[in-house]
Design an enzyme around this catalytic site. Structure first.
Site, PDB file in Angstrom:
ATOM      1  N   THR A   1      -7.585 -12.740 -19.116  1.00 22.27           N
ATOM      2  CA  THR A   1      -6.200 -12.688 -19.590  1.00 22.27           C
ATOM      3  C   THR A   1      -5.465 -11.536 -18.914  1.00 22.27           C
ATOM      4  O   THR A   1      -6.023 -10.438 -18.762  1.00 22.27           O
ATOM      5  CB  THR A   1      -6.057 -12.531 -21.127  1.00 22.27           C
ATOM      6  OG1 THR A   1      -4.684 -12.241 -21.433  1.00 22.27           O
ATOM      7  CG2 THR A   1      -6.919 -11.426 -21.717  1.00 22.27           C
TER       8      THR A   1
ATOM      9  N   ARG B   1      21.575  -3.529 -17.801  1.00 23.63           N
ATOM     10  CA  ARG B   1      21.177  -4.888 -17.414  1.00 23.63           C
ATOM     11  C   ARG B   1      19.743  -5.133 -17.868  1.00 23.63           C
ATOM     12  O   ARG B   1      19.001  -4.200 -18.145  1.00 23.63           O
ATOM     13  CB  ARG B   1      21.219  -5.054 -15.892  1.00 23.63           C
ATOM     14  CG  ARG B   1      22.597  -4.954 -15.295  1.00 23.63           C
ATOM     15  CD  ARG B   1      23.408  -6.241 -15.577  1.00 23.63           C
ATOM     16  NE  ARG B   1      24.620  -6.273 -14.808  1.00 23.63           N
ATOM     17  CZ  ARG B   1      25.791  -5.774 -15.192  1.00 23.63           C
ATOM     18  NH1 ARG B   1      25.896  -5.156 -16.363  1.00 23.63           N
ATOM     19  NH2 ARG B   1      26.858  -5.874 -14.425  1.00 23.63           N
TER      20      ARG B   1
ATOM     21  N   ASP C   1      -3.246 -10.089 -20.335  1.00 27.73           N
ATOM     22  CA  ASP C   1      -2.866  -9.192 -21.435  1.00 27.73           C
ATOM     23  C   ASP C   1      -3.881  -8.062 -21.676  1.00 27.73           C
ATOM     24  O   ASP C   1      -3.556  -7.082 -22.337  1.00 27.73           O
ATOM     25  CB  ASP C   1      -2.704  -9.984 -22.739  1.00 27.73           C
ATOM     26  CG  ASP C   1      -1.691 -11.111 -22.622  1.00 27.73           C
ATOM     27  OD1 ASP C   1      -0.816 -11.024 -21.751  1.00 27.73           O
ATOM     28  OD2 ASP C   1      -1.792 -12.080 -23.396  1.00 27.73           O
TER      29      ASP C   1
HETATM   30  O1  F6P Z   1      -1.482 -14.641 -22.714  1.00 29.80           O
HETATM   31  C1  F6P Z   1      -0.897 -14.613 -21.459  1.00 29.80           C
HETATM   32  C2  F6P Z   1       0.590 -14.780 -21.553  1.00 29.80           C
HETATM   33  O2  F6P Z   1       1.149 -14.714 -20.260  1.00 29.80           O
HETATM   34  C3  F6P Z   1       1.288 -13.795 -22.490  1.00 29.80           C
HETATM   35  O3  F6P Z   1       1.451 -12.523 -21.927  1.00 29.80           O
HETATM   36  C4  F6P Z   1       2.577 -14.535 -22.794  1.00 29.80           C
HETATM   37  O4  F6P Z   1       3.111 -14.176 -24.036  1.00 29.80           O
HETATM   38  C5  F6P Z   1       2.132 -15.971 -22.831  1.00 29.80           C
HETATM   39  O5  F6P Z   1       0.921 -16.050 -22.083  1.00 29.80           O
HETATM   40  C6  F6P Z   1       3.147 -16.919 -22.252  1.00 29.80           C
HETATM   41  O6  F6P Z   1       2.726 -18.204 -22.483  1.00 29.80           O
HETATM   42  P1  F6P Z   1       3.300 -19.488 -21.739  1.00 29.80           P
HETATM   43  O7  F6P Z   1       2.742 -19.506 -20.357  1.00 29.80           O
HETATM   44  O8  F6P Z   1       2.821 -20.630 -22.553  1.00 29.80           O
HETATM   45  O9  F6P Z   1       4.793 -19.348 -21.738  1.00 29.80           O
END
Ligand code: F6P
Length: 343
Positions: free
Chosen positions: A126, A267, A128
């Site tokens: 991930t 912005r 994240d």
């Molecule tokens: O978990 C990875 C991630 O990129 C997060 O950081 C983000 O909130 C989410 O997935 C976005 O999901 P999607 O690709 O479904 O918009």
């Protein structure tokens, strides 16, 4: 010949292809046949597979995304689906499944282990970086490097126009991307989910900076950052198959508030999926490769229910249950370091 299946679930991220390549290359060396399951758990509901041999993985090391495709399908959404996935795993004759994913994919793996298919090994993925029991997940390093480059670019335009620019970064409910990209990119304020936003403090920091002659500022905000009253900003009310809200929009809100309260032209720039796309960094290629080789080793040793992990500079194994039990949130000490540069 014993068969190993491999799938990549939920959000794609740079480093997935190095994992797939490593599983195939080391699996073949160990005498396994490798079956690719297409589009995450969806491929197991539909028995949608492709054989993975040496030529199938040739040249994929530098490629972003996943050659297997992915989906946000939850295989445990209903008992019927869980039963079907387990039946199909058996029908495909897989000795083991390597599930490459984050909290949701590995959470589903944990449920399947308990529901009748115990031979699963997890690989943590991930951008994240919020999975417990591993120092890093692959994908994160690429995401922060991409975000850092964007922050460098935002600096030059903010400076030229004497503006505040709010950069909204991903990361769901953990602030790792915002914090590390923000430190690397020299952000003047960094807002993360772990520390509730105080608008008075944010504006005071910006004003302090401008009072010493600066005419621009970069504010980094994690999409999941919340205000003191626990409000988070979401894009839609609807929850996904795993019960998550779709985050996003906090940058716009903050930019408006900052401009209103400070009078400085502001912005917003939402980096979005740019953070997830493109070629993996060397770190993510190496980590993905090490994870993939270790995952095959765990299958060979029949260490099922385990996830490969990085501890210091060693690749270890931990239980999938431990890894998905709690979200790994940011190290508060690191946030204190970032704060030295606010204002
Ligand atoms: O978990 C990875 C991630 O990129 C997060 O950081 C983000 O909130 C989410 O997935 C976005 O999901 P999607 O690709 O479904 O918009």
């Amino acid at each position: 010949m014993s068969k190993i299946g491999i799938l990549t679930g939920r959000g794609d991220c740079p480093g997935l292809n190095p994992v797939i390549r490593a599983v195939v290359r080391s699996g073949i060396v160990e005498g396994y046949e490798i079956i690719g399951i297409k589009n995450g758990w969806k491929g197991l509901l539909e028995c949608d597979t492709i054989p993975l041999n040496m030529s199938a993985v040739s040249g994929i090391l530098p490629k972003g995304g996943t050659i297997l495709g992915t989906s946000r399908t939850n295989p445990c959404k209903s008992e019927e689906d869980t039963k079907k996935v387990i039946e199909n795993l058996k029908k495909l004759g897989l000795e083991a499944l390597i599930a490459v994913g984050g909290e949701d994919t590995l959470g589903a793996a944990s449920k399947l282990i308990k529901s009748g298919f115990p031979n699963i090994v997890g690989v943590p993925k991930t951008i994240d970086n919020d999975l417990s029991c591993t120092d890093y997940t692959f994908g994160f390093d690429t995401a922060i490097n991409v975000a850092m480059e964007c922050l460098d670019r935002l600096h030059t335009t903010a400076e030229s126009h004497h503006r505040i620019i709010v950069a909204e970064l991903m990361g769901r409910h953990a602030g790792w991307i915002a914090l590390e990209a923000g430190i690397a990119g020299g952000a003047d304020v960094i807002l993360i989910p772990e520390v509730p936003i105080d608008m008075d403090e944010v504006c005071a920091s910006i004003k302090k900076r401008h009072s010493r002659g600066k005419t621009f500022s970069i504010v980094v905000v994690a999409e999941g950052a919340q205000f003191k009253d626990k409000t988070i900003i979401t894009q839609e009310e609807k929850l996904d198959a795993f019960g998550h809200v779709r985050l996003g929009g906090i940058g716009e809100f903050l930019a408006h508030e900052i401009e209103k309260r400070t009078g400085y032209e502001t912005r917003v720039s939402v980096l979005g999926h740019i953070q997830r796309g493109g070629s993996p960094t060397a770190f993510d290629r190496v980590l993905g490769t090490r994870f993939g080789v270790k995952a095959v080793e765990l299958v060979k040793e029949k260490k099922f229910g385990k996830m490969v992990a990085l501890s210091g500079n060693r690749i270890i194994d931990v239980t999938i249950d431990e890894a998905v039990g709690t979200l790994k949130t940011v190290d508060k000490e690191l946030y204190e370091i970032a704060k030295v540069f606010f204002g």
